[in-house]
Write a protein that holds these residues in place. Structure first.
Motif, PDB file in Angstrom:
ATOM      1  N   THR A  52     -13.472 -12.984  68.928  1.00 43.84           N
ATOM      2  CA  THR A  52     -13.086 -12.228  67.545  1.00 43.84           C
ATOM      3  C   THR A  52     -12.804 -13.551  67.718  1.00 43.84           C
ATOM      4  O   THR A  52     -11.000 -13.706  68.804  1.00 43.84           O
ATOM      5  N   TYR A  53     -12.166 -14.491  66.722  1.00 46.86           N
ATOM      6  CA  TYR A  53     -11.670 -16.028  66.807  1.00 46.86           C
ATOM      7  C   TYR A  53     -10.838 -15.890  65.765  1.00 46.86           C
ATOM      8  O   TYR A  53     -11.179 -16.179  64.452  1.00 46.86           O
ATOM      9  N   LEU A  54      -9.557 -16.338  65.706  1.00 50.35           N
ATOM     10  CA  LEU A  54      -8.132 -16.630  65.542  1.00 50.35           C
ATOM     11  C   LEU A  54      -7.821 -17.542  65.460  1.00 50.35           C
ATOM     12  O   LEU A  54      -6.632 -17.892  65.421  1.00 50.35           O
ATOM     13  N   ASN A  55      -8.713 -18.694  65.787  1.00 52.28           N
ATOM     14  CA  ASN A  55      -7.794 -20.042  66.275  1.00 52.28           C
ATOM     15  C   ASN A  55      -8.104 -21.714  65.209  1.00 52.28           C
ATOM     16  O   ASN A  55      -8.339 -21.936  65.676  1.00 52.28           O
ATOM     17  N   THR A  56      -8.236 -21.287  63.666  1.00 55.13           N
ATOM     18  CA  THR A  56      -9.038 -22.256  62.869  1.00 55.13           C
ATOM     19  C   THR A  56      -8.270 -22.829  62.341  1.00 55.13           C
ATOM     20  O   THR A  56      -8.397 -24.026  62.507  1.00 55.13           O
ATOM     21  N   ALA A  57      -6.508 -23.202  62.885  1.00 52.90           N
ATOM     22  CA  ALA A  57      -5.742 -23.345  62.543  1.00 52.90           C
ATOM     23  C   ALA A  57      -5.864 -25.291  64.213  1.00 52.90           C
ATOM     24  O   ALA A  57      -5.197 -26.126  64.208  1.00 52.90           O
ATOM     25  N   SER A  58      -6.490 -24.427  65.174  1.00 51.59           N
ATOM     26  CA  SER A  58      -7.313 -25.872  65.935  1.00 51.59           C
ATOM     27  C   SER A  58      -8.348 -26.403  65.408  1.00 51.59           C
ATOM     28  O   SER A  58      -8.124 -27.272  65.608  1.00 51.59           O
ATOM     29  N   SER A  59      -9.630 -25.003  66.074  1.00 52.40           N
ATOM     30  CA  SER A  59     -10.287 -25.545  65.031  1.00 52.40           C
ATOM     31  C   SER A  59     -11.211 -24.587  64.062  1.00 52.40           C
ATOM     32  O   SER A  59     -10.670 -23.587  65.061  1.00 52.40           O
ATOM     33  N   ALA A  67      12.730 -44.352  51.861  1.00 53.21           N
ATOM     34  CA  ALA A  67      11.758 -45.445  51.306  1.00 53.21           C
ATOM     35  C   ALA A  67      10.498 -43.983  50.814  1.00 53.21           C
ATOM     36  O   ALA A  67       9.261 -44.552  50.459  1.00 53.21           O
ATOM     37  N   LEU A  68      10.196 -43.422  52.163  1.00 51.01           N
ATOM     38  CA  LEU A  68       9.078 -42.445  52.524  1.00 51.01           C
ATOM     39  C   LEU A  68       9.573 -40.863  52.734  1.00 51.01           C
ATOM     40  O   LEU A  68      10.338 -41.258  54.036  1.00 51.01           O
ATOM     41  N   VAL A  69       8.780 -40.388  52.237  1.00 53.57           N
ATOM     42  CA  VAL A  69       9.576 -38.757  53.263  1.00 53.57           C
ATOM     43  C   VAL A  69       7.691 -38.210  53.481  1.00 53.57           C
ATOM     44  O   VAL A  69       6.884 -37.960  52.479  1.00 53.57           O
ATOM     45  N   ALA A  70       7.534 -38.041  54.719  1.00 52.72           N
ATOM     46  CA  ALA A  70       6.290 -38.422  55.460  1.00 52.72           C
ATOM     47  C   ALA A  70       6.569 -36.621  55.921  1.00 52.72           C
ATOM     48  O   ALA A  70       7.524 -35.886  56.559  1.00 52.72           O
ATOM     49  N   VAL A  71       5.735 -35.346  55.518  1.00 51.87           N
ATOM     50  CA  VAL A  71       5.792 -33.619  55.907  1.00 51.87           C
ATOM     51  C   VAL A  71       4.273 -32.867  55.388  1.00 51.87           C
ATOM     52  O   VAL A  71       3.401 -33.871  55.243  1.00 51.87           O
ATOM     53  N   SER A  72       3.643 -32.624  56.776  1.00 49.21           N
ATOM     54  CA  SER A  72       2.442 -31.357  56.448  1.00 49.21           C
ATOM     55  C   SER A  72       2.512 -30.624  55.374  1.00 49.21           C
ATOM     56  O   SER A  72       4.333 -29.301  55.873  1.00 49.21           O
ATOM     57  N   ALA A  73       2.292 -30.414  54.636  1.00 45.08           N
ATOM     58  CA  ALA A  73       2.483 -29.069  53.919  1.00 45.08           C
ATOM     59  C   ALA A  73       2.359 -27.685  54.309  1.00 45.08           C
ATOM     60  O   ALA A  73       3.774 -27.038  54.174  1.00 45.08           O
ATOM     61  N   ALA A  74       1.332 -27.476  55.515  1.00 45.64           N
ATOM     62  CA  ALA A  74       2.416 -26.634  56.634  1.00 45.64           C
ATOM     63  C   ALA A  74       2.396 -26.426  57.507  1.00 45.64           C
ATOM     64  O   ALA A  74       1.534 -27.044  58.305  1.00 45.64           O
ATOM     65  N   GLN A  75       3.196 -26.395  58.340  1.00 42.30           N
ATOM     66  CA  GLN A  75       2.917 -26.523  59.847  1.00 42.30           C
ATOM     67  C   GLN A  75       2.332 -26.159  61.139  1.00 42.30           C
ATOM     68  O   GLN A  75       1.417 -24.788  60.979  1.00 42.30           O
ATOM     69  N   SER A  76       1.520 -27.116  61.223  1.00 44.15           N
ATOM     70  CA  SER A  76       0.259 -26.511  62.493  1.00 44.15           C
ATOM     71  C   SER A  76       1.071 -25.705  63.525  1.00 44.15           C
ATOM     72  O   SER A  76       0.392 -24.825  63.617  1.00 44.15           O
ATOM     73  N   VAL A 121       1.930 -36.608  51.849  1.00 42.51           N
ATOM     74  CA  VAL A 121       1.737 -34.921  52.186  1.00 42.51           C
ATOM     75  C   VAL A 121       0.421 -34.336  53.033  1.00 42.51           C
ATOM     76  O   VAL A 121      -0.520 -35.644  53.050  1.00 42.51           O
ATOM     77  N   ASP A 122       0.514 -33.949  54.247  1.00 43.14           N
ATOM     78  CA  ASP A 122      -0.125 -33.780  55.534  1.00 43.14           C
ATOM     79  C   ASP A 122      -1.005 -32.621  54.721  1.00 43.14           C
ATOM     80  O   ASP A 122      -0.580 -31.686  54.989  1.00 43.14           O
ATOM     81  N   PHE A 123      -2.178 -31.986  54.642  1.00 38.64           N
ATOM     82  CA  PHE A 123      -2.925 -30.833  53.836  1.00 38.64           C
ATOM     83  C   PHE A 123      -3.634 -30.717  55.512  1.00 38.64           C
ATOM     84  O   PHE A 123      -4.580 -29.240  54.686  1.00 38.64           O
ATOM     85  N   SER A 124      -3.781 -31.473  56.008  1.00 37.77           N
ATOM     86  CA  SER A 124      -4.997 -30.466  56.811  1.00 37.77           C
ATOM     87  C   SER A 124      -4.392 -29.396  57.500  1.00 37.77           C
ATOM     88  O   SER A 124      -5.847 -28.503  57.432  1.00 37.77           O
ATOM     89  N   GLN A 125      -3.588 -28.166  57.137  1.00 39.20           N
ATOM     90  CA  GLN A 125      -3.334 -27.164  57.633  1.00 39.20           C
ATOM     91  C   GLN A 125      -3.400 -26.058  56.292  1.00 39.20           C
ATOM     92  O   GLN A 125      -3.122 -24.896  56.531  1.00 39.20           O
ATOM     93  N   ALA A 126      -3.614 -26.534  55.178  1.00 37.57           N
ATOM     94  CA  ALA A 126      -3.893 -26.112  54.172  1.00 37.57           C
ATOM     95  C   ALA A 126      -4.772 -26.014  53.109  1.00 37.57           C
ATOM     96  O   ALA A 126      -5.220 -25.684  52.582  1.00 37.57           O
ATOM     97  N   ALA A 127      -5.453 -27.504  53.076  1.00 36.90           N
ATOM     98  CA  ALA A 127      -7.054 -27.967  52.434  1.00 36.90           C
ATOM     99  C   ALA A 127      -7.999 -27.289  52.957  1.00 36.90           C
ATOM    100  O   ALA A 127      -8.334 -26.828  53.958  1.00 36.90           O
ATOM    101  N   GLY A 128      -8.241 -26.140  52.020  1.00 33.14           N
ATOM    102  CA  GLY A 128      -9.599 -24.889  52.456  1.00 33.14           C
ATOM    103  C   GLY A 128      -8.545 -24.037  51.737  1.00 33.14           C
ATOM    104  O   GLY A 128      -9.935 -22.799  51.725  1.00 33.14           O
ATOM    105  N   TRP A 129      -7.695 -22.851  51.359  1.00 29.58           N
ATOM    106  CA  TRP A 129      -6.812 -22.180  51.547  1.00 29.58           C
ATOM    107  C   TRP A 129      -5.814 -21.627  50.542  1.00 29.58           C
ATOM    108  O   TRP A 129      -5.987 -21.450  49.726  1.00 29.58           O
ATOM    109  N   LEU A 130      -5.472 -22.970  50.502  1.00 32.60           N
ATOM    110  CA  LEU A 130      -4.321 -23.794  49.779  1.00 32.60           C
ATOM    111  C   LEU A 130      -4.799 -24.174  48.535  1.00 32.60           C
ATOM    112  O   LEU A 130      -5.370 -25.796  49.162  1.00 32.60           O
ATOM    113  N   PRO A 131      -4.527 -24.635  47.579  1.00 35.65           N
ATOM    114  CA  PRO A 131      -4.805 -25.529  46.550  1.00 35.65           C
ATOM    115  C   PRO A 131      -4.417 -26.649  46.415  1.00 35.65           C
ATOM    116  O   PRO A 131      -2.811 -26.639  46.694  1.00 35.65           O
TER     117      PRO A 131
END
Length: 350
Positions: free
Chosen positions: A17-24, A135-144, A168-178
């Motif tokens: 039962t694999y519920l760890n996509t936020a890791s890989s 000068a810059l705002v840096a943030v993840s779209a969804a927090q890991s 903006v880091d979409f690593s935890q969003a691209a694939g499920w969030l537009p």
């Protein structure tokens, strides 16, 4: 006609039962087959030229997913690499606004510079914290760590009103969030999570004018004519975002080509509806057990305070989740089912 269910079941055969996509993420069968093919290609000494074509096919697929022209997409290996590129392009003393405890690959390159003013605030107050001189705002779209989603529209407007750029880091969003990459100056995404790829591939999107980025890491693949840029300084950098490329991990892009094809066949909207329905089922099931997750509405990542200690026990029982700062983090993706959610809830009920 293939359906969501038939496509997914043909591609994924987890043994637990694999519920760890936020890791890989799990790799789809077509990506595994692609990896097998390119490994054999290398082992047998055949030409690797087709693998460079995979990089360009992936670049185009990601451009479609991100909603920007392909000329605005750079291909690399990691978020940290691209964060370092953005950090290196800022002038000394520039203020960078970040969210508290965001993922290290987003934050650390700005701290490592040593001559930037890095300011951190709670995620919920990020837009309000933009000020003249930022000068810059840096943030993840969804927090890991817990799945909380940044208020990106508010952040975008605040940055515009103060003349700040956005990263903006979409690593935890691209694939499920537009992903609306064109709404921000720079966006980045690793591909081994919700995009179902192997480790070693990432994408950066940049403005049409490149947004003052300096290609400090440019190698031969960043040339307008890569095969003519193998020796000596690059005579002409690529006239597109490819000038920010790093030498690609070819095996990873071969696998990613197959994975992105699958995502396009299913569609991000269908994936999102599926993932969020499972996450909501899990949140609802926690209440009768006396547990309250970190508030993260609209996210497929659910973090439950105090239960992270159960991760080893759950793993031994064949349920894969993460322990993040003492919280149990479960993340739900297209290959998961309601039965997976219920199995985790039953395990937590003891």
């Amino acid at each position: 006609m293939e359906t969501f269910e038939s496509l997914v079941r043909a591609e994924f055969t987890p043994k637990n039962t694999y519920l760890n996509t936020a890791s890989s993420a799990l790799l789809p069968a077509r990506a595994v087959a692609a990896l097998d093919a390119v490994v054999r290609l290398r082992a047998e000494g055949r030409p690797l030229d087709p693998l460079f074509d995979d990089v360009e096919v992936c670049r185009a697929a990601y451009a479609r997913l991100a909603g920007v022209p392909v000329e605005r997409v750079a291909a690399g290996a990691t978020v940290a690499l691209f964060s370092s590129l953005v950090a290196a392009s800022l002038p000394p003393g520039a203020e960078v606004l970040t969210a508290d405890d965001d993922f290290t690959s987003v934050l650390n390159p700005f701290h490592a510079r040593g001559d930037l003013k890095v300011r951190s605030v709670p995620l919920e107050g990020l837009a309000d914290a933009v000020r003249p001189g930022t000068a810059l705002v840096a943030v993840s779209a969804a927090q890991s760590a817990d799945g909380r989603i940044a208020d990106l529209p508010a952040l975008r407007e605040a940055a515009r009103s103060h003349g700040a750029r956005t990263y903006v880091d979409f690593s935890q969003a691209a694939g499920w969030l537009p992903v609306e990459a064109g709404a921000y100056d720079y966006t980045v995404a690793i591909t081994f999570k919700w995009l179902l790829g192997a480790h070693g591939a990432a994408f950066l999107t940049v403005p049409e004018d490149f947004g003052d980025l300096v290609p400090v890491q440019a190698g031969w693949t960043a040339g307008e004519d890569p095969w003519g840029s193998c020796y000596g300084p690059v005579a002409e950098l690529a006239r597109s975002a490819r000038r920010f490329d790093s030498t690609p991990a070819l095996f990873s892009y071969a696998a990613l080509r197959a994975s992105l094809t699958l995502l396009e066949e299913i569609g991000v909207d269908a994936v999102r509806a599926h993932d969020l329905a499972l996450a909501d089922r899990f949140r609802a099931g926690l209440a009768p057990l006396g547990h309250e997750p970190v508030p993260a509405p609209g996210s497929p990542i659910v973090s439950v305070p105090g239960l992270g200690r159960l991760q080893p026990e759950l793993s031994r029982a064949g349920i894969e989740v993460s322990n993040r700062a003492g919280n149990l983090r479960a993340s739900f993706h297209l290959y998961n089912t309601a039965a997976d959610v219920d199995r985790l809830l039953d395990a937590l009920a003891g």
